[in-house]
Design an enzyme around this catalytic site. Structure first.
Site, short mmCIF file in Angstrom:
data_model
loop_
_atom_site.label_atom_id
_atom_site.label_comp_id
_atom_site.label_asym_id
_atom_site.label_seq_id
_atom_site.Cartn_x
_atom_site.Cartn_y
_atom_site.Cartn_z
N TYR A 66 1.01 -1.31 0.01
CA TYR A 66 0.14 0.06 -0.01
C TYR A 66 0.81 1.22 -0.13
O TYR A 66 0.74 2.21 -1.08
CB TYR A 66 -1.03 0.04 1.17
CG TYR A 66 -1.53 1.36 1.68
CD1 TYR A 66 -2.27 1.93 0.51
CD2 TYR A 66 -1.41 1.84 2.57
CE1 TYR A 66 -3.01 3.28 0.70
CE2 TYR A 66 -2.14 3.08 3.03
CZ TYR A 66 -2.85 3.89 2.05
OH TYR A 66 -3.41 5.09 2.38
N LYS B 188 1.69 3.96 -3.06
CA LYS B 188 1.17 5.26 -2.95
C LYS B 188 2.44 6.15 -3.31
O LYS B 188 2.28 7.36 -3.67
CB LYS B 188 0.53 5.51 -1.47
CG LYS B 188 -0.94 4.90 -1.34
CD LYS B 188 -1.77 5.45 -2.36
CE LYS B 188 -2.15 6.75 -1.83
NZ LYS B 188 -3.41 7.33 -2.67
#
Length: 491
Positions: A237, A241
């Protein structure tokens, strides 16, 4: 900056919101509709196959949620007509160029009318499939940027990221942009296109081998974690990002770009009412497991800082960032968290949680109160591993030997317990960076927004986002856990 100026900024404006059925997007859309009913148009990108299913999904997953309670009470039966006069759900996916929108007339209309773009679309699973996470968190950011560049009236593109793109740094973490060469390990130059090729090669190989969907998902999840750790990020994640931020920074050119990096987003502090939340977010899985009596331990150093921030404060900071950075041909980063101004320790959370569930025990399926023990905190991975070895792994080994002797009589029990232990250890590996986090997020840029509000005639009760006003004991015990219990989890 006067209050009227902030509200007037959104008057007669057209806004594109990606990830429109997500938690923060719902809070943002509700806020805009409530405080500025004269907004011209909200284009809401929804993952759906056609207009009808997009509208239906928007109705079921957004309008019907309790977050619209205040508007619903104010407008009654007129709520839907009020919303649909201002809102247009658009079926699409940021993983595709132009979001996969096939209607050329609609696209041209959007490019002519859109003033503001809010990119809040993301997959937040720590161990998402690598191909999926790259498609949404990384290349999705590029697709949003390319779309925004074609909006001739664009005043600002605001991208919602996460403060944890900083990886596992300690100390004071600045609001600095990320560059391709800024990998935490600093040993290998990162090539995002090469990473996409790696993911595609893995997928092709698995399909040629005839792998099942389950095998593909498992392998691609492991690949994401492996690539993240290769460059120095703890999970897929935050890694993808971070890649998304790098792309935006490299290619935004003169586009007004604001990046808001929230920390752990929690239930609303007070607006539209306190305690609204959707889904179990980061620390909430621990809270609910403990309340159900399934968890008796907390992992993490007692002095570790849990940097949490209520969702309405994040949205207010997004609104203020849009207003202040509009029409500026530059990039700016805003950290939105609490670790610098009003830190909460892990030990405090364990005390508040114990106190809450002691005073307000959940009731099990048999109608009996669930008694929670005082949680034991393991302050190191070594002490936790020793506990797991004695409590679970050693008995598992004994059970495995018993299976050999008794012709696999306990095979089902062994498989079930072994699976549970593996799940726990994987979760520990994923969450370890956050429960042992020693840094704090500098929020100098965000503080400038707060100062501007305090020094003006703005009603701070309408655009509040100062974490110093939060009494953590009161918030956790009287707002967050009750909201979590009501909206997200059942015993």
């Amino acid at each position: 900056m006067e209050l009227e100026g902030i509200l007037q900024f959104f008057e007669n404006k057209t806004i594109l919101v990606t990830g429109a059925t997500g938690f923060l997007a719902k809070v943002f859309v509700e806020k805009i509709l409530r405080v500025q009913p004269n907004v011209k148009r909200l284009y809401l990108l929804v993952r759906a196959s056609n207009n009808e299913s997009a509208t239906q999904r928007f109705r079921e997953e957004v309008i019907e949620k309790d977050i619209f309670r205040v508007l619903r009470n104010n407008l009654g039966a007129n709520l839907e007509s009020f919303i649909f006069e201002r809102v247009t759900p658009i079926p699409g996916d940021i993983s595709d160029e132009n979001f996969g929108i096939k209607d050329s007339i609609l696209i041209e209309e959007m490019w002519k009318e859109i003033d503001i773009v809010l990119n809040s679309a993301a997959t937040t699973n720590f161990d998402e499939r690598y191909d999926v996470a790259l498609g949404i968190n990384t290349y999705g950011a590029l697709h949003v940027l390319n779309f925004a560049k074609k909006c001739i009236k664009l005043k600002v593109l605001l991208h919602v990221s996460t403060a944890y793109v900083s990886s596992e740094k300690g100390g004071n973490i600045l609001e600095s942009p990320l560059h391709m060469e800024d990998t935490p390990k600093g040993t290998t130059r990162l090539d995002i296109n090469a990473e996409k090729e790696v993911a595609e090669e893995y997928l092709d190989r698995l399909r040629v081998q005839g792998a099942t969907n389950e095998e593909i998902t498992s392998t691609m999840k492991d690949l994401g974690i492996k690539r993240a750790k290769l460059y120095g990020w703890p999970n897929t994640y935050v890694y993808t990002k971070a890649l998304g931020e790098m792309i935006l920074g490299q290619f935004h050119q003169n586009l007004p770009l604001a990046i808001v990096r929230p920390t752990m987003v929690t239930s609303t502090y007070k607006e539209p009412f306190s305690g609204w939340i959707e889904g179990a977010r980061t620390m909430d899985g621990v809270i609910t497991a403990y309340g159900k009596g399934r968890l008796k331990i907390f992992l993490g150093h007692p002095n570790s800082i849990l940097d949490v921030i209520p969702a309405d404060m994040v949205v207010n900071s997004i609104i203020m960032a849009m207003v202040t950075h509009a029409n500026k041909s530059s990039q700016i980063i805003f950290h939105v968290g609490s670790s610098l101004r009003n830190p909460m320790k892990l030990s405090s959370l364990s005390i508040f949680t114990f106190r809450y569930f002691t005073q307000n025990p959940w009731i099990d399926r048999n109608g009996k109160s669930i008694n929670v023990p005082h949680p034991k905190i393991f302050s190191s991975i070594a002490s936790f591993q020793a506990y797991m070895d004695i409590r679970y792994i050693l008995p598992l080994k004994v059970l495995w030997l018993a299976n050999l002797v008794l012709c696999h009589y306990y095979r089902g029990i062994y498989i079930n317990l072994n699976r549970k232990v593996r799940v726990v250890m994987r979760l520990v590996d994923l969450y370890k960076p956050y429960v042992f986090f020693t840094g704090s997020f500098d929020d100098s840029n965000t503080e400038k927004l707060r100062v501007a509000i305090r020094e003006s005639d703005v009603d701070e009760n309408l655009f509040y986002f100062d974490p110093r006003c939060i009494d953590w004991e009161d918030y956790i015990m009287n707002t967050h856990i009750p909201g979590l219990t009501k909206y997200s989890m059942k015993p």
